[in-house]
Design a protein around this motif. Structure first.
Motif, PDB file in Angstrom:
ATOM      1  N   GLU A   1      25.714  21.417 -36.486  1.00  0.00           N
ATOM      2  CA  GLU A   1      27.109  21.194 -36.878  1.00  0.00           C
ATOM      3  C   GLU A   1      27.975  22.085 -35.996  1.00  0.00           C
ATOM      4  OE1 GLU A   1      28.077  21.431 -40.984  1.00  0.00           O
ATOM      5  OE2 GLU A   1      26.445  20.081 -41.539  1.00  0.00           O
ATOM      6  N   THR A   2      28.451  21.499 -34.925  1.00  0.00           N
ATOM      7  CA  THR A   2      29.248  22.282 -33.972  1.00  0.00           C
ATOM      8  C   THR A   2      30.588  21.592 -33.751  1.00  0.00           C
ATOM      9  OG1 THR A   2      28.337  21.039 -32.142  1.00  0.00           O
ATOM     10  CG2 THR A   2      27.264  23.121 -32.647  1.00  0.00           C
ATOM     11  N   PRO A   3      31.616  22.368 -33.428  1.00  0.00           N
ATOM     12  CA  PRO A   3      32.885  21.739 -33.067  1.00  0.00           C
ATOM     13  C   PRO A   3      32.707  20.885 -31.812  1.00  0.00           C
ATOM     14  CG  PRO A   3      33.119  24.117 -33.380  1.00  0.00           C
ATOM     15  CD  PRO A   3      31.669  23.822 -33.395  1.00  0.00           C
ATOM     16  N   LEU A   4      33.548  19.858 -31.675  1.00  0.00           N
ATOM     17  CA  LEU A   4      33.424  18.949 -30.531  1.00  0.00           C
ATOM     18  C   LEU A   4      33.632  19.685 -29.198  1.00  0.00           C
ATOM     19  CD1 LEU A   4      35.235  15.811 -31.939  1.00  0.00           C
ATOM     20  CD2 LEU A   4      32.798  16.037 -31.415  1.00  0.00           C
ATOM     21  N   ALA A   5      34.331  20.808 -29.262  1.00  0.00           N
ATOM     22  CA  ALA A   5      34.603  21.562 -28.033  1.00  0.00           C
ATOM     23  C   ALA A   5      33.321  22.135 -27.423  1.00  0.00           C
ATOM     24  CB  ALA A   5      35.568  22.704 -28.340  1.00  0.00           C
ATOM     25  N   VAL A   6      32.287  22.257 -28.236  1.00  0.00           N
ATOM     26  CA  VAL A   6      31.031  22.829 -27.718  1.00  0.00           C
ATOM     27  C   VAL A   6      30.277  21.763 -26.928  1.00  0.00           C
ATOM     28  CG1 VAL A   6      28.775  23.764 -28.393  1.00  0.00           C
ATOM     29  CG2 VAL A   6      30.842  24.458 -29.635  1.00  0.00           C
ATOM     30  N   ASP A   7      29.906  22.112 -25.693  1.00  0.00           N
ATOM     31  CA  ASP A   7      29.113  21.190 -24.871  1.00  0.00           C
ATOM     32  C   ASP A   7      27.681  21.189 -25.417  1.00  0.00           C
ATOM     33  OD1 ASP A   7      27.647  19.840 -23.022  1.00  0.00           O
ATOM     34  OD2 ASP A   7      28.114  21.149 -21.327  1.00  0.00           O
ATOM     35  N   ILE A   8      27.306  20.106 -26.059  1.00  0.00           N
ATOM     36  CA  ILE A   8      26.033  20.085 -26.799  1.00  0.00           C
ATOM     37  C   ILE A   8      24.820  20.151 -25.864  1.00  0.00           C
ATOM     38  CG2 ILE A   8      25.858  17.556 -27.008  1.00  0.00           C
ATOM     39  CD1 ILE A   8      24.980  20.103 -29.767  1.00  0.00           C
ATOM     40  N   GLU A   9      24.969  19.598 -24.657  1.00  0.00           N
ATOM     41  CA  GLU A   9      23.824  19.654 -23.724  1.00  0.00           C
ATOM     42  C   GLU A   9      23.555  21.084 -23.259  1.00  0.00           C
ATOM     43  OE1 GLU A   9      23.984  16.804 -20.594  1.00  0.00           O
ATOM     44  OE2 GLU A   9      24.037  15.119 -21.975  1.00  0.00           O
TER      45      GLU A   9
ATOM     46  N   ALA B   1       5.793  27.814 -29.181  1.00  0.00           N
ATOM     47  CA  ALA B   1       6.352  26.730 -28.350  1.00  0.00           C
ATOM     48  C   ALA B   1       6.265  25.382 -29.054  1.00  0.00           C
ATOM     49  CB  ALA B   1       5.625  26.682 -27.013  1.00  0.00           C
ATOM     50  N   TYR B   2       5.190  25.155 -29.832  1.00  0.00           N
ATOM     51  CA  TYR B   2       5.033  23.841 -30.459  1.00  0.00           C
ATOM     52  C   TYR B   2       6.063  23.599 -31.574  1.00  0.00           C
ATOM     53  CZ  TYR B   2       2.231  26.418 -33.944  1.00  0.00           C
ATOM     54  OH  TYR B   2       1.803  27.307 -34.900  1.00  0.00           O
ATOM     55  N   LYS B   3       6.801  24.654 -31.968  1.00  0.00           N
ATOM     56  CA  LYS B   3       7.813  24.491 -33.025  1.00  0.00           C
ATOM     57  C   LYS B   3       9.220  24.273 -32.454  1.00  0.00           C
ATOM     58  CE  LYS B   3       5.430  27.860 -35.998  1.00  0.00           C
ATOM     59  NZ  LYS B   3       5.583  29.183 -36.640  1.00  0.00           N
ATOM     60  N   ILE B   4       9.396  24.479 -31.168  1.00  0.00           N
ATOM     61  CA  ILE B   4      10.742  24.379 -30.579  1.00  0.00           C
ATOM     62  C   ILE B   4      11.207  22.921 -30.618  1.00  0.00           C
ATOM     63  CG2 ILE B   4      12.107  24.692 -28.473  1.00  0.00           C
ATOM     64  CD1 ILE B   4      10.179  26.976 -27.729  1.00  0.00           C
ATOM     65  N   PRO B   5      12.397  22.677 -31.185  1.00  0.00           N
ATOM     66  CA  PRO B   5      12.867  21.283 -31.242  1.00  0.00           C
ATOM     67  C   PRO B   5      12.906  20.660 -29.857  1.00  0.00           C
ATOM     68  CG  PRO B   5      14.229  22.670 -32.630  1.00  0.00           C
ATOM     69  CD  PRO B   5      13.324  23.597 -31.857  1.00  0.00           C
ATOM     70  N   ARG B   6      12.343  19.481 -29.782  1.00  0.00           N
ATOM     71  CA  ARG B   6      12.293  18.760 -28.513  1.00  0.00           C
ATOM     72  C   ARG B   6      13.701  18.288 -28.127  1.00  0.00           C
ATOM     73  NH1 ARG B   6      12.577  16.809 -24.654  1.00  0.00           N
ATOM     74  NH2 ARG B   6      11.933  14.819 -23.818  1.00  0.00           N
ATOM     75  N   LYS B   7      14.477  17.944 -29.127  1.00  0.00           N
ATOM     76  CA  LYS B   7      15.862  17.502 -28.910  1.00  0.00           C
ATOM     77  C   LYS B   7      16.783  18.292 -29.828  1.00  0.00           C
ATOM     78  CE  LYS B   7      15.811  14.174 -25.895  1.00  0.00           C
ATOM     79  NZ  LYS B   7      16.510  14.486 -24.650  1.00  0.00           N
ATOM     80  N   ILE B   8      17.941  18.663 -29.284  1.00  0.00           N
ATOM     81  CA  ILE B   8      18.959  19.307 -30.114  1.00  0.00           C
ATOM     82  C   ILE B   8      20.250  18.506 -29.919  1.00  0.00           C
ATOM     83  CG2 ILE B   8      20.277  21.428 -30.503  1.00  0.00           C
ATOM     84  CD1 ILE B   8      17.798  22.991 -29.580  1.00  0.00           C
ATOM     85  N   ARG B   9      20.734  17.947 -31.027  1.00  0.00           N
ATOM     86  CA  ARG B   9      21.921  17.074 -30.933  1.00  0.00           C
ATOM     87  C   ARG B   9      22.991  17.531 -31.917  1.00  0.00           C
ATOM     88  NH1 ARG B   9      18.081  12.655 -31.650  1.00  0.00           N
ATOM     89  NH2 ARG B   9      19.069  12.289 -33.658  1.00  0.00           N
ATOM     90  N   ARG B  10      24.171  16.922 -31.775  1.00  0.00           N
ATOM     91  CA  ARG B  10      25.225  17.187 -32.752  1.00  0.00           C
ATOM     92  C   ARG B  10      24.925  16.375 -34.010  1.00  0.00           C
ATOM     93  NH1 ARG B  10      29.713  19.156 -30.614  1.00  0.00           N
ATOM     94  NH2 ARG B  10      29.582  17.932 -28.719  1.00  0.00           N
ATOM     95  N   ALA B  11      25.175  16.989 -35.175  1.00  0.00           N
ATOM     96  CA  ALA B  11      24.864  16.295 -36.446  1.00  0.00           C
ATOM     97  C   ALA B  11      25.806  15.113 -36.631  1.00  0.00           C
ATOM     98  CB  ALA B  11      25.018  17.264 -37.601  1.00  0.00           C
TER      99      ALA B  11
ATOM    100  N   ALA C   1      20.061  31.279 -33.094  1.00  0.00           N
ATOM    101  CA  ALA C   1      20.213  31.159 -31.638  1.00  0.00           C
ATOM    102  C   ALA C   1      21.438  30.352 -31.222  1.00  0.00           C
ATOM    103  CB  ALA C   1      18.952  30.505 -31.059  1.00  0.00           C
ATOM    104  N   THR C   2      22.123  29.747 -32.197  1.00  0.00           N
ATOM    105  CA  THR C   2      23.190  28.816 -31.842  1.00  0.00           C
ATOM    106  C   THR C   2      24.561  29.308 -32.317  1.00  0.00           C
ATOM    107  OG1 THR C   2      23.991  26.551 -32.150  1.00  0.00           O
ATOM    108  CG2 THR C   2      22.754  27.485 -33.968  1.00  0.00           C
ATOM    109  N   VAL C   3      25.593  28.696 -31.758  1.00  0.00           N
ATOM    110  CA  VAL C   3      26.952  28.988 -32.231  1.00  0.00           C
ATOM    111  C   VAL C   3      27.295  28.067 -33.407  1.00  0.00           C
ATOM    112  CG1 VAL C   3      27.759  29.761 -29.990  1.00  0.00           C
ATOM    113  CG2 VAL C   3      27.967  27.334 -30.594  1.00  0.00           C
ATOM    114  N   ALA C   4      26.422  27.122 -33.705  1.00  0.00           N
ATOM    115  CA  ALA C   4      26.701  26.129 -34.756  1.00  0.00           C
ATOM    116  C   ALA C   4      26.802  26.794 -36.132  1.00  0.00           C
ATOM    117  CB  ALA C   4      25.597  25.072 -34.780  1.00  0.00           C
ATOM    118  N   ARG C   5      27.622  26.172 -37.000  1.00  0.00           N
ATOM    119  CA  ARG C   5      27.799  26.710 -38.359  1.00  0.00           C
ATOM    120  C   ARG C   5      26.559  26.442 -39.200  1.00  0.00           C
ATOM    121  NH1 ARG C   5      32.589  23.917 -37.381  1.00  0.00           N
ATOM    122  NH2 ARG C   5      31.706  22.096 -38.411  1.00  0.00           N
TER     123      ARG C   5
END
Lengths: 83, 465
Positions: free
Chosen positions: B431-439, B455-465, B411-415
């Protein structure tokens, strides 16, 4: 925020879910975006029942999707119970 | 007639006047059935199932909510020697794709509200729908070509589980697993016919099926099936229904503990049976004191139900009790504290993962089942320490972190991505380039995942590594 009931409701939800109140916009989805599952929802309901001396019927909550709808529902319960 | 159905018939034949099953509704309303009524309902259901083309050797995926009807469907399927697949209504595209591809059910029985979600998968299969009124309707009859060949008489059900490999697998639960599980749980519970056992747990879990449905049915207890976990309703039912035993996961007991009023008495309660996740020593003590009950915590897997359990009169906080009769446990490569992977062997273990010989081969090596859980012995009691497999238990439900990672990556553009647990929440690190707006990426990925995984498996938070 100038609505004391609303503020107390959000404090309860925030304390139990460990989610900062700043994330509680009216259109935020409770299950998908806040990650509140059925157990956490029941703990919130039980705590609100105690704090406001109200009874919340679980079946009336089935259609509630957002933070705003939930707060309005509880506020209506409080008004109904306390005139 | 199978041994399991013969034993159920025998038990119902000498039942007495107590209800066999009571359904506790969300407002505290009660519906009960006695032995004759239950047998009549099972017979009627077998007729409906046959009209829908479901019979011996049909694999049937179930997407039903807790209710007496659900119990009747399960028992009717077992009487017919069809094979129920216990699925969750929370499942979405990824889990459903795996179920319909790997377990290949010939028929589906679902609540009407879930049918739109199932439509892409149900095509070409039999479909029975439970309407809001509780009426069952045959939408599509099951064709005779939908029967599965090679089904053994020993198979009772297929139960969905995870091994941390990223894919849902169907554990084949055999008749001896059900019979043995009920026998050892009853040996620990030491209940007497006429007592009652309340369970606010989904029937789709094997722990519920063995401990809450079949143990009461075979040993004469009234099973009280709670369709709610509202603590006010459950606490009130303890007195109004004269509940003797409760079976739940620690998370539900915590909820009850926080809701019980000081000095509140429950005169009929005897035991709290617990399993599915860790129960801390302090919680054990608090529960025992607040409810004046003996807490019987245990340990089991979908593949073995149970492995160990505390018994009345000898339960010990912090442990999962003695290893059950008929089960052998050894600790592999123990460290200085005696801690190592829990390996299990039993005559009454599962029959492998359905259509997944590789996973079965990897799980059972040298005759021992590798649980992926770390534990040690405290004298003769087993202690569960933590899981080493890439899974996380959330409210007694397994979340496979590799499955979540794969879903996030799709679902993500992350590598690349990692999925971890922080506190009690699932968090994805991208793991995304800094150019990607993580929010923005977090919101976008969560939105996509709503349709991909439960739904109970969806990450509550998604952050840059």
């Amino acid at each position: 925020m100038d609505n004391p009931s609303r503020e107390k409701i959000e404090s309860v939800v925030s304390r139990i879910s460990r989610i900062p109140k700043s994330e509680f916009a009216d259109d935020v989805l409770i299950r998908e975006e806040l990650g509140i599952d059925s157990l956490m929802a029941m703990e919130i309901v039980a705590t609100l029942e105690r704090e406001f001396s109200i009874e919340i019927d679980e079946t009336e909550m089935f259609d509630i999707q957002t933070v705003g709808e939930f707060s309005q529902f509880v506020e209506a319960r409080i008004r109904k119970s306390h005139g | 007639m199978s041994e399991l159905t013969r034993r159920i018939e025998e038990s119902l034949g000498r039942w007495g006047t107590n209800p066999v099953l009571t359904e506790l509704g969300p407002r505290g309303e009660i519906v009960s059935v006695g032995p004759e009524d239950l047998q009549f309902r099972i017979r009627s259901m077998t007729t409906i199932l046959r009209q829908g083309g479901i019979d011996r050797d049909t694999v049937v995926a179930l997407f039903l909510s807790n209710s007496i009807d659900f119990v009747v469907v399960i028992l009717a399927l077992i009487y017919l020697r069809a094979v129920p697949v216990f699925a969750k209504k929370e499942y979405r595209f990824i889990e459903l794709t795996t179920i319909f591809r790997d377990l290949s059910p010939g028929a589906v029985i679902a609540e009407s509200s879930f049918v739109p979600m199932l439509s892409p998968f149900a095509s070409g299969r039999g479909l029975l729908v439970r309407e809001g009124t509780g009426r069952f309707t045959v939408v599509n009859p099951t064709s005779s070509t939908s029967k599965t060949s090679g089904i053994s008489d020993q198979w009772v059900s297929i139960n969905c589980t995870y091994r941390g490999t990223g894919t849902l697998v169907g554990s084949l639960a055999l008749e001896k697993q059900y019979l043995h599980g009920a026998k050892v749980l009853q040996a620990g519970l030491q209940s007497t016919p006429g007592e009652s056992l309340l369970y606010p747990l989904p029937l789709s879990h094997i722990f519920t099926l063995v401990g809450c449905l079949f143990t009461p049915l075979l040993y004469g207890l009234t099973g009280i099936l709670a369709t709610t976990i509202h603590p006010r309703v459950i606490l009130s039912s303890f007195e109004t229904l004269g509940v003797n035993h409760v079976t739940a996961v620690p998370e539900v007991y915590r909820l009850l503990l926080r809701s019980v009023k000081e000095g509140q008495k429950f005169s009929s309660l005897l035991t709290f049976v617990s399993g599915g996740s860790r129960l801390e020593i302090e919680e054990y003590d608090e529960l025992s004191k607040a409810f004046s009950v003996e807490v019987l915590h245990g340990y089991g897997l979908t593949e073995f139900t149970p492995i160990a359990r505390n018994s009345r009169g000898e339960s010990r906080a912090g442990t999962v009790g003695r290893v059950c009769d008929g089960v052998e446990v050894k600790i592999a490569n123990p460290d200085d504290h005696g801690r190592g992977e829990i390996l299990v062997q039993s005559e009454s273990m599962f029959g492998g993962y359905y259509n997944r010989p590789e996973e079965t081969f990897l799980a059972i090596r040298d005759g021992w089942f590798h649980t992926g859980d770390l534990g040690h012995f405290d004298q003769d009691h087993l202690v569960f320490d933590w899981e080493t497999k890439n899974t996380y238990k959330m409210n007694g439900v397994i979340v496979d972190l590799e499955e979540v990672r794969s879903a996030v990556l799709s679902a993500t553009v992350a590598r690349d991505a990692r999925v971890i647990i922080e506190g009690y929440s699932i968090v994805a690190l991208l793991e995304t380039p800094l150019a990607v707006d993580i929010e923005s990426e977090e919101m976008r990925v969560q939105e996509v995942l709503k349709h991909q995984i439960a739904a109970y498996k969806i990450p509550r938070k998604i952050r840059r590594a």
